[in-house]
Design a protein around this motif. Structure first.
Motif, mmCIF file in Angstrom:
data_model
loop_
_atom_site.group_PDB
_atom_site.id
_atom_site.type_symbol
_atom_site.label_atom_id
_atom_site.label_comp_id
_atom_site.label_asym_id
_atom_site.label_seq_id
_atom_site.Cartn_x
_atom_site.Cartn_y
_atom_site.Cartn_z
ATOM 1 N N SER A 31 0.740 -1.088 0.011
ATOM 2 C CA SER A 31 0.046 0.087 0.214
ATOM 3 C C SER A 31 0.916 1.129 -0.062
ATOM 4 C CB SER A 31 -0.837 -0.087 1.174
ATOM 5 O OG SER A 31 -1.533 1.429 1.161
ATOM 6 N N PRO A 32 0.886 2.066 -0.910
ATOM 7 C CA PRO A 32 1.641 3.237 -1.091
ATOM 8 C C PRO A 32 1.415 4.201 -0.048
ATOM 9 C CG PRO A 32 0.903 2.682 -3.210
ATOM 10 C CD PRO A 32 -0.044 1.742 -2.376
ATOM 11 N N GLY A 33 0.144 4.276 0.539
ATOM 12 C CA GLY A 33 -0.125 5.284 1.426
ATOM 13 C C GLY A 33 0.286 4.707 2.966
ATOM 14 N N HIS A 34 0.921 3.487 3.060
ATOM 15 C CA HIS A 34 1.375 3.099 4.371
ATOM 16 C C HIS A 34 2.339 4.165 5.367
ATOM 17 C CE1 HIS A 34 2.317 0.085 7.294
ATOM 18 N NE2 HIS A 34 3.448 0.554 7.527
ATOM 19 N N ALA A 35 1.651 4.385 6.423
ATOM 20 C CA ALA A 35 2.517 5.334 7.217
ATOM 21 C C ALA A 35 3.724 5.041 7.539
ATOM 22 C CB ALA A 35 1.533 5.898 8.429
ATOM 23 N N ILE A 36 4.858 5.778 7.427
ATOM 24 C CA ILE A 36 6.232 5.343 7.921
ATOM 25 C C ILE A 36 6.695 5.999 9.108
ATOM 26 C CG2 ILE A 36 8.641 5.373 7.357
ATOM 27 C CD1 ILE A 36 7.156 3.413 5.828
ATOM 28 N N LYS A 37 7.283 5.378 10.135
ATOM 29 C CA LYS A 37 7.562 6.237 11.372
ATOM 30 C C LYS A 37 9.161 6.433 11.360
ATOM 31 C CE LYS A 37 5.755 3.168 14.009
ATOM 32 N NZ LYS A 37 5.495 2.032 13.058
ATOM 33 N N ILE A 38 9.543 7.227 12.261
ATOM 34 C CA ILE A 38 10.882 7.356 12.520
ATOM 35 C C ILE A 38 11.394 6.042 13.318
ATOM 36 C CG2 ILE A 38 12.666 8.564 13.955
ATOM 37 C CD1 ILE A 38 11.458 11.098 13.309
ATOM 38 N N GLY A 39 12.643 5.523 12.958
ATOM 39 C CA GLY A 39 12.827 4.155 13.186
ATOM 40 C C GLY A 39 12.718 2.955 12.577
ATOM 41 N N ASP A 40 11.653 3.215 11.482
ATOM 42 C CA ASP A 40 11.339 2.012 10.499
ATOM 43 C C ASP A 40 12.519 1.841 9.795
ATOM 44 O OD1 ASP A 40 8.702 1.869 11.663
ATOM 45 O OD2 ASP A 40 7.704 2.681 9.854
ATOM 46 N N VAL A 41 12.705 0.550 9.437
ATOM 47 C CA VAL A 41 13.636 0.247 8.294
ATOM 48 C C VAL A 41 13.046 -0.415 7.136
ATOM 49 C CG1 VAL A 41 15.496 -1.647 7.978
ATOM 50 C CG2 VAL A 41 15.188 -0.799 10.362
ATOM 51 N N LEU A 42 13.456 0.322 6.027
ATOM 52 C CA LEU A 42 12.916 0.131 4.673
ATOM 53 C C LEU A 42 13.991 -0.923 3.823
ATOM 54 C CD1 LEU A 42 11.554 3.627 3.861
ATOM 55 C CD2 LEU A 42 10.269 1.766 4.980
ATOM 56 N N THR A 43 13.437 -1.919 3.253
ATOM 57 C CA THR A 43 14.299 -2.642 2.397
ATOM 58 C C THR A 43 13.735 -2.714 1.373
ATOM 59 O OG1 THR A 43 14.639 -4.362 4.404
ATOM 60 C CG2 THR A 43 15.203 -4.780 2.068
ATOM 61 N N ILE A 44 14.640 -1.936 0.260
ATOM 62 C CA ILE A 44 14.018 -1.686 -1.212
ATOM 63 C C ILE A 44 14.736 -2.292 -2.280
ATOM 64 C CG2 ILE A 44 13.620 0.408 -2.746
ATOM 65 C CD1 ILE A 44 13.834 2.034 0.087
ATOM 66 N N ALA A 45 14.036 -3.382 -2.954
ATOM 67 C CA ALA A 45 14.677 -3.861 -4.038
ATOM 68 C C ALA A 45 14.597 -2.929 -5.326
ATOM 69 C CB ALA A 45 14.022 -5.204 -4.466
ATOM 70 N N VAL A 52 19.074 -0.908 2.248
ATOM 71 C CA VAL A 52 18.244 -1.308 3.670
ATOM 72 C C VAL A 52 18.499 0.206 4.453
ATOM 73 C CG1 VAL A 52 18.186 -2.442 5.667
ATOM 74 C CG2 VAL A 52 18.652 -3.627 3.497
ATOM 75 N N MET A 53 17.499 0.643 4.907
ATOM 76 C CA MET A 53 17.781 2.259 5.227
ATOM 77 C C MET A 53 16.773 2.361 6.488
ATOM 78 S SD MET A 53 16.809 3.882 1.616
ATOM 79 C CE MET A 53 17.347 5.390 1.847
ATOM 80 N N LYS A 54 17.548 3.010 7.343
ATOM 81 C CA LYS A 54 16.489 3.206 8.664
ATOM 82 C C LYS A 54 16.079 4.908 8.643
ATOM 83 C CE LYS A 54 16.673 3.171 13.574
ATOM 84 N NZ LYS A 54 17.678 2.897 14.603
ATOM 85 N N VAL A 55 14.630 5.066 8.780
ATOM 86 C CA VAL A 55 14.434 6.381 8.632
ATOM 87 C C VAL A 55 14.596 7.045 10.007
ATOM 88 C CG1 VAL A 55 12.233 7.929 8.874
ATOM 89 C CG2 VAL A 55 12.433 5.653 7.503
#
Length: 80
Positions: A31-45, A52-55
């Motif tokens: 879901s492109p509208g999913h809320a991201i928070k500080i501290g979340d870790v994103l893995t992007i292919a 792999v990035m930590k917000v």
């Protein structure tokens, strides 16, 4: 992802999410509208790499590359 300059356009970011190429804290997000928070870790292919990035911060506007770099901590960058 667009604000952090991982992709060039918002539509590209939405497409990556919809196609299942993004994980948030290890869970596939579609879901492109999913809320991201500080501290979340994103893995992007991406095409030829996995990032792999930590917000660590947010920005109201998309800035230049140096402004984007302070929004996340790169945890891993692996070329395919």
């Amino acid at each position: 992802m667009w604000h952090a300059r991982v992709v060039k356009a918002r539509t590209s970011a939405a497409e990556l999410v919809e196609k299942g190429h993004v994980r948030v804290n290890g869970v596939r997000e579609t879901s492109p509208g999913h809320a991201i928070k500080i501290g979340d870790v994103l893995t992007i292919a991406l095409d030829r790499a996995v990032r792999v990035m930590k917000v660590i911060a947010f920005s109201e506007r998309r800035g230049d590359a140096s402004a984007a770099r302070v929004l996340y901590e790169e945890l891993q960058a692996r070329n395919s």
